[in-house]
Enzyme design. Structure first.
Site, PDB file in Angstrom:
ATOM      1  N   LYS A  48       0.807  -1.216   0.000  1.00 23.26           N
ATOM      2  CA  LYS A  48       0.000   0.000   0.000  1.00 23.26           C
ATOM      3  C   LYS A  48       0.844   1.272   0.000  1.00 23.26           C
ATOM      4  O   LYS A  48       0.350   2.341  -0.317  1.00 23.26           O
ATOM      5  CB  LYS A  48      -0.974  -0.014   1.176  1.00 23.26           C
TER       6      LYS A  48
HETATM    7  N1  PMP Z   1      -3.699  -8.172   1.437  1.00 20.84           N
HETATM    8  C1  PMP Z   1      -3.693  -7.245   2.412  1.00 20.84           C
HETATM    9  C2  PMP Z   1      -3.035  -7.580   3.704  1.00 20.84           C
HETATM   10  C3  PMP Z   1      -4.310  -5.990   2.209  1.00 20.84           C
HETATM   11  O1  PMP Z   1      -4.291  -5.069   3.176  1.00 20.84           O
HETATM   12  C4  PMP Z   1      -4.951  -5.750   0.969  1.00 20.84           C
HETATM   13  C5  PMP Z   1      -5.649  -4.438   0.755  1.00 20.84           C
HETATM   14  N2  PMP Z   1      -6.962  -4.378   1.236  1.00 20.84           N
HETATM   15  C6  PMP Z   1      -4.945  -6.760  -0.008  1.00 20.84           C
HETATM   16  C7  PMP Z   1      -4.294  -7.945   0.260  1.00 20.84           C
HETATM   17  C8  PMP Z   1      -5.629  -6.593  -1.338  1.00 20.84           C
HETATM   18  O2  PMP Z   1      -4.953  -5.678  -2.173  1.00 20.84           O
HETATM   19  P1  PMP Z   1      -5.761  -4.749  -3.137  1.00 20.84           P
HETATM   20  O3  PMP Z   1      -6.546  -3.789  -2.288  1.00 20.84           O
HETATM   21  O4  PMP Z   1      -4.730  -4.040  -3.963  1.00 20.84           O
HETATM   22  O5  PMP Z   1      -6.667  -5.588  -3.952  1.00 20.84           O
END
Ligand code: PMP
Length: 344
Positions: A48
């Site tokens: 992120k």
């Molecule tokens: N794994 C974790 C630990 C996350 O915090 C997130 C984000 N919500 C994701 C996977 C999924 O990633 P994305 O939001 O880019 O689909």
């Protein structure tokens, strides 16, 4: 996102360029070669960081953020930490609406990074005024000079991964990647990386990971928004009870669902077999890789990249806590804890 050889300007210089690490033991009985893109190496310990930096810098370019601005976001923890991190360096205030599913440790970490945190109930509908989506919207309307990141519906979330994670994986595999396995929450990671990779080689297959209790797999397969698919589950960060516009379903070939229990055990196995200390969704992604292998998706020539989204330190009260595992009934089946801790 360049890595300086000498002194870095600030911590943000170290976002991205995470390592791609071969898995040597845990996938040895599966056909093909498996590699982990270990996003826990980012300074904010998750992928992120990439979207926080990209979205904030794009907003600055467009004049949407100025001195004294407040950044507002909904988050399961990781995005919040990254937004708080970038806000510190750039001099913005940061307000976060967090799901009550996020661990206490995660919430304390957000506070440690100077963010103001609102904890909202996890098991209410997205349009309920108490949901973290609605709380964030309200705070945005009530706070002057604020900017709502809105990662679920912000196309820049996809662009961040299209511009950085995708090209990194392509280069690190010398263009030899055959399959991408990634989780989908907002969908930013899987959509951005997959779009980039499929543009380089349309034969690359993108295999998504979903949770039992989430609607993504069924929606992708049928186009139907089936409310019966929605029920509480424990994995934090993947799967959804709404359809985020940051998910480009056209670049995802298929979804596989995994259970809370299997994902938790796989994360623990990643740590003790490969030394990769990762979060709950990383375990889910490994479990999905095993299920995809069992369904015959790979052969000896496959080069499979798993994006492991974050670092394990955020899950000490959950999947890495034996008492929590016991409370969930995750030690009841034959998949027992691998390590026994002796107290003397
Ligand atoms: N794994 C974790 C630990 C996350 O915090 C997130 C984000 N919500 C994701 C996977 C999924 O990633 P994305 O939001 O880019 O689909």
């Amino acid at each position: 996102m360049t890595h300086n050889t000498g002194i870095s300007k600030n911590i943000l210089d170290h976002i991205g360029n995470t390592p791609l690490i071969q898995l040597n033991k845990i996938t040895k009985d599966l056909p093909g070669n498996f590699y982990a893109k270990y996003e826990g190496f980012n300074p904010g310990h998750s992928m992120k960081d990439r979207i926080a930096l990209h979205i904030i810098e794009e907003a600055e370019r467009q004049g949407l953020l100025k001195e004294g601005s407040t950044i507002i976001e909904t988050t399961s923890g990781n995005t919040g930490f990254s937004m708080a991190l970038v806000s510190i360096i750039k001099g913005y205030k940061c307000i976060l609406a967090v799901s009550s599913k996020a661990s206490a440790g995660k919430i304390n970490m957000l506070k440690a990074m100077g963010a103001k945190v609102y904890v909202c109930p996890a098991h209410v509908k997205a349009d309920d005024p108490r949901s973290y989506y609605e709380v964030a919207k309200r705070l945005h309307s009530e706070t002057a000079n604020s900017f709502y990141i809105n990662q679920y519906f912000n196309k820049l979330n996809i662009d961040a991964h299209y511009n950085s994670t995708g090209p990194e994986i392509w280069e690190q595999t010398n263009g030899e990647i055959t399959h991408l396995i990634a989780a989908s929450g907002t969908g930013g990671t899987i959509s951005g990386v997959s779009k980039y990779l499929k543009e380089q080689n349309p034969d690359i297959k993108t295999l998504g990971v979903d949770a039992f209790g989430s609607i993504l797999q069924k929606f992708h397969a049928t186009g139907e928004f089936d409310k019966n698919e929605i029920y509480p589950y424990r994995i934090e960060g993947l799967g959804k009870n709404l359809i985020p516009s940051a998910t480009n379903f056209n670049v995802i070939d298929v979804f596989e669902k995994v259970t809370d229990e299997a994902a938790a055990h796989r994360a623990r196995e990643l740590a003790i077999s490969e030394g990769l200390f990762t979060g709950y969704t990383s375990g889910a992604i490994l479990q999905a890789a095993i299920q995809y292998a069992e369904k015959g998706y790979f052969d000896e020539n496959s080069k499979v990249v798993l994006i492991l989204p974050d670092h394990g330190s955020r899950y000490m009260e959950k999947i890495y806590c034996d008492d929590w595992m016991k409370e969930q009934g995750f030690f009841d089946s034959q998949k027992q804890a691998h390590q026994k801790v002796e107290f003397i």
